[in-house]
Motif scaffolding. Structure first.
Motif, mmCIF file in Angstrom:
data_model
loop_
_atom_site.group_PDB
_atom_site.id
_atom_site.type_symbol
_atom_site.label_atom_id
_atom_site.label_comp_id
_atom_site.label_asym_id
_atom_site.label_seq_id
_atom_site.Cartn_x
_atom_site.Cartn_y
_atom_site.Cartn_z
ATOM 1 N N ALA A 1 -15.308 30.599 -44.134
ATOM 2 C CA ALA A 1 -16.347 31.498 -43.623
ATOM 3 C C ALA A 1 -15.960 32.951 -43.862
ATOM 4 N N MET A 2 -14.702 33.273 -43.655
ATOM 5 C CA MET A 2 -14.254 34.653 -43.883
ATOM 6 C C MET A 2 -14.329 35.024 -45.365
ATOM 7 N N LEU A 3 -13.965 34.090 -46.217
ATOM 8 C CA LEU A 3 -14.050 34.345 -47.652
ATOM 9 C C LEU A 3 -15.496 34.606 -48.070
ATOM 10 N N SER A 4 -16.407 33.797 -47.546
ATOM 11 C CA SER A 4 -17.831 33.978 -47.843
ATOM 12 C C SER A 4 -18.318 35.331 -47.325
ATOM 13 N N LEU A 5 -17.898 35.698 -46.133
ATOM 14 C CA LEU A 5 -18.293 36.982 -45.548
ATOM 15 C C LEU A 5 -17.767 38.152 -46.381
ATOM 16 N N ILE A 6 -16.515 38.074 -46.785
ATOM 17 C CA ILE A 6 -15.922 39.144 -47.598
ATOM 18 C C ILE A 6 -16.663 39.272 -48.926
ATOM 19 N N ALA A 7 -16.947 38.125 -49.568
ATOM 20 C CA ALA A 7 -17.662 38.150 -50.852
ATOM 21 C C ALA A 7 -19.060 38.733 -50.693
ATOM 22 N N SER A 8 -19.750 38.332 -49.628
ATOM 23 C CA SER A 8 -21.096 38.834 -49.364
ATOM 24 C C SER A 8 -21.075 40.349 -49.143
ATOM 25 N N HIS A 9 -20.137 40.819 -48.334
ATOM 26 C CA HIS A 9 -20.054 42.252 -48.069
ATOM 27 C C HIS A 9 -19.678 43.037 -49.322
ATOM 28 N N GLU A 10 -18.839 42.444 -50.152
ATOM 29 C CA GLU A 10 -18.477 43.102 -51.409
ATOM 30 C C GLU A 10 -19.716 43.264 -52.291
ATOM 31 N N GLN A 11 -20.512 42.199 -52.379
ATOM 32 C CA GLN A 11 -21.729 42.238 -53.197
ATOM 33 C C GLN A 11 -22.720 43.271 -52.662
ATOM 34 N N LEU A 12 -22.822 43.375 -51.340
ATOM 35 C CA LEU A 12 -23.790 44.287 -50.723
ATOM 36 C C LEU A 12 -23.228 45.694 -50.504
ATOM 37 N N ASP A 13 -21.964 45.885 -50.872
ATOM 38 C CA ASP A 13 -21.282 47.163 -50.675
ATOM 39 C C ASP A 13 -21.280 47.562 -49.198
ATOM 40 N N ARG A 14 -20.941 46.581 -48.351
ATOM 41 C CA ARG A 14 -20.852 46.803 -46.909
ATOM 42 C C ARG A 14 -19.395 46.747 -46.476
ATOM 43 N N PRO A 15 -18.989 47.609 -45.572
ATOM 44 C CA PRO A 15 -17.635 47.478 -45.017
ATOM 45 C C PRO A 15 -17.597 46.288 -44.045
ATOM 46 N N LEU A 16 -16.433 45.732 -43.815
ATOM 47 C CA LEU A 16 -16.324 44.620 -42.867
ATOM 48 C C LEU A 16 -16.673 45.064 -41.446
ATOM 49 N N SER A 17 -16.587 46.346 -41.188
ATOM 50 C CA SER A 17 -16.955 46.862 -39.860
ATOM 51 C C SER A 17 -18.458 46.745 -39.595
ATOM 52 N N TRP A 18 -19.257 46.442 -40.635
ATOM 53 C CA TRP A 18 -20.711 46.309 -40.463
ATOM 54 C C TRP A 18 -21.027 45.271 -39.395
ATOM 55 N N ASP A 19 -20.328 44.138 -39.417
ATOM 56 C CA ASP A 19 -20.580 43.075 -38.429
ATOM 57 C C ASP A 19 -20.262 43.537 -37.017
ATOM 58 N N ALA A 20 -19.143 44.221 -36.865
ATOM 59 C CA ALA A 20 -18.773 44.732 -35.541
ATOM 60 C C ALA A 20 -19.818 45.724 -35.039
ATOM 61 N N ASP A 21 -20.327 46.552 -35.939
ATOM 62 C CA ASP A 21 -21.359 47.531 -35.556
ATOM 63 C C ASP A 21 -22.635 46.820 -35.086
ATOM 64 N N VAL A 22 -23.074 45.809 -35.847
ATOM 65 C CA VAL A 22 -24.282 45.056 -35.467
ATOM 66 C C VAL A 22 -24.067 44.377 -34.119
ATOM 67 N N GLU A 23 -22.899 43.768 -33.937
ATOM 68 C CA GLU A 23 -22.626 43.066 -32.682
ATOM 69 C C GLU A 23 -22.559 44.026 -31.496
ATOM 70 N N ALA A 24 -22.017 45.207 -31.692
ATOM 71 C CA ALA A 24 -21.993 46.207 -30.615
ATOM 72 C C ALA A 24 -23.418 46.636 -30.254
ATOM 73 N N LYS A 25 -24.265 46.776 -31.275
ATOM 74 C CA LYS A 25 -25.662 47.139 -31.010
ATOM 75 C C LYS A 25 -26.390 46.018 -30.281
ATOM 76 N N ILE A 26 -26.139 44.774 -30.670
ATOM 77 C CA ILE A 26 -26.747 43.637 -29.975
ATOM 78 C C ILE A 26 -26.312 43.623 -28.517
ATOM 79 N N ALA A 27 -25.016 43.794 -28.268
ATOM 80 C CA ALA A 27 -24.480 43.765 -26.900
ATOM 81 C C ALA A 27 -25.094 44.862 -26.033
ATOM 82 N N ALA A 28 -25.425 45.997 -26.631
ATOM 83 C CA ALA A 28 -25.944 47.144 -25.867
ATOM 84 C C ALA A 28 -27.460 47.109 -25.652
ATOM 85 N N LEU A 29 -28.159 46.192 -26.313
ATOM 86 C CA LEU A 29 -29.623 46.168 -26.225
ATOM 87 C C LEU A 29 -30.129 45.883 -24.816
#
Length: 193
Positions: free
Chosen positions: A132-160
């Motif tokens: 799962a981590m390998l897939s996530l890293i590959a996906s983020h590489e393709q989309l030019d997203r930092p791995l912190s993107w997931d943490a940011d989304v999750e923090a926003k979800i938690a704060a909603l």
């Protein structure tokens, strides 16, 4: 649209509903729509599944989800129910009632708290294997997203708040804009005539 397709001699029928809306995963409302999608139609306890399957007993499988693309902005709400053709009108009515209720009354604080916990737990568990981590890293590489993107989304979800989720749902989903297609042997069942 609201269309019926006759499929003579078929034991089961299908109900499909959908609506397109403009959104990408970079939209500020994306985290709110992730939570709204979960509450409206994803798990068996969601509004759609609970009403059609659990309360009314009209189907073994009823769900809805909002799909928001990683690239582009062609998002959609889609719902699928497999059913006995004879209960087609009731399924359609239940789906539209739940959609209108979510739009008009919104989701409750209890629903939001439960959904946020389930989503955040699932996202954490989803990263618990090497594959799962390998897939996530590959996906983020393709989309030019930092791995912190997931943490940011999750923090926003938690704060909603429920108000933020309800506002996003109302902004992007319009019950009057939903298209419905149903297919089944409705003539034999003497419904949708």
């Amino acid at each position: 649209i609201n269309q019926k397709i006759e499929t003579p001699d078929k034991a089961n029928a299908a109900f499909l509903a959908g609506e397109r809306f403009q959104m990408s995963q970079t939209d500020p409302d994306y985290p709110a729509m992730v939570v709204a999608s979960y509450m409206f139609g994803e798990p068996i306890t969601s509004r759609v599944s609970n009403r059609i399957r659990n309360q009314e007993g009209l189907s073994y499988g009823a769900n809805a989800r909002m799909t928001i693309p990683t690239e582009g902005d062609s998002a959609q709400l889609s719902a699928t129910v497999s059913l006995n053709p004879a209960v087609g009108p009731k399924v359609e009515s239940c789906f539209m009632e739940e959609l209108q209720k979510a739009y008009k009354d919104g989701f409750t604080a209890a629903e939001v708290a439960e959904a946020k916990k389930a989503i955040l737990d699932a996202r954490m568990i989803g990263r618990s294997t090497d594959a799962a981590m390998l897939s996530l890293i590959a996906s983020h590489e393709q989309l030019d997203r930092p791995l912190s993107w997931d943490a940011d989304v999750e923090a926003k979800i938690a704060a909603l708040t429920p108000a933020q989720i309800n506002a996003a749902f109302r902004k992007h989903i319009d019950p009057a804009g939903v298209s419905i297609v149903k297919a089944g042997d409705f003539a034999a069942a003497k419904v949708f005539q």
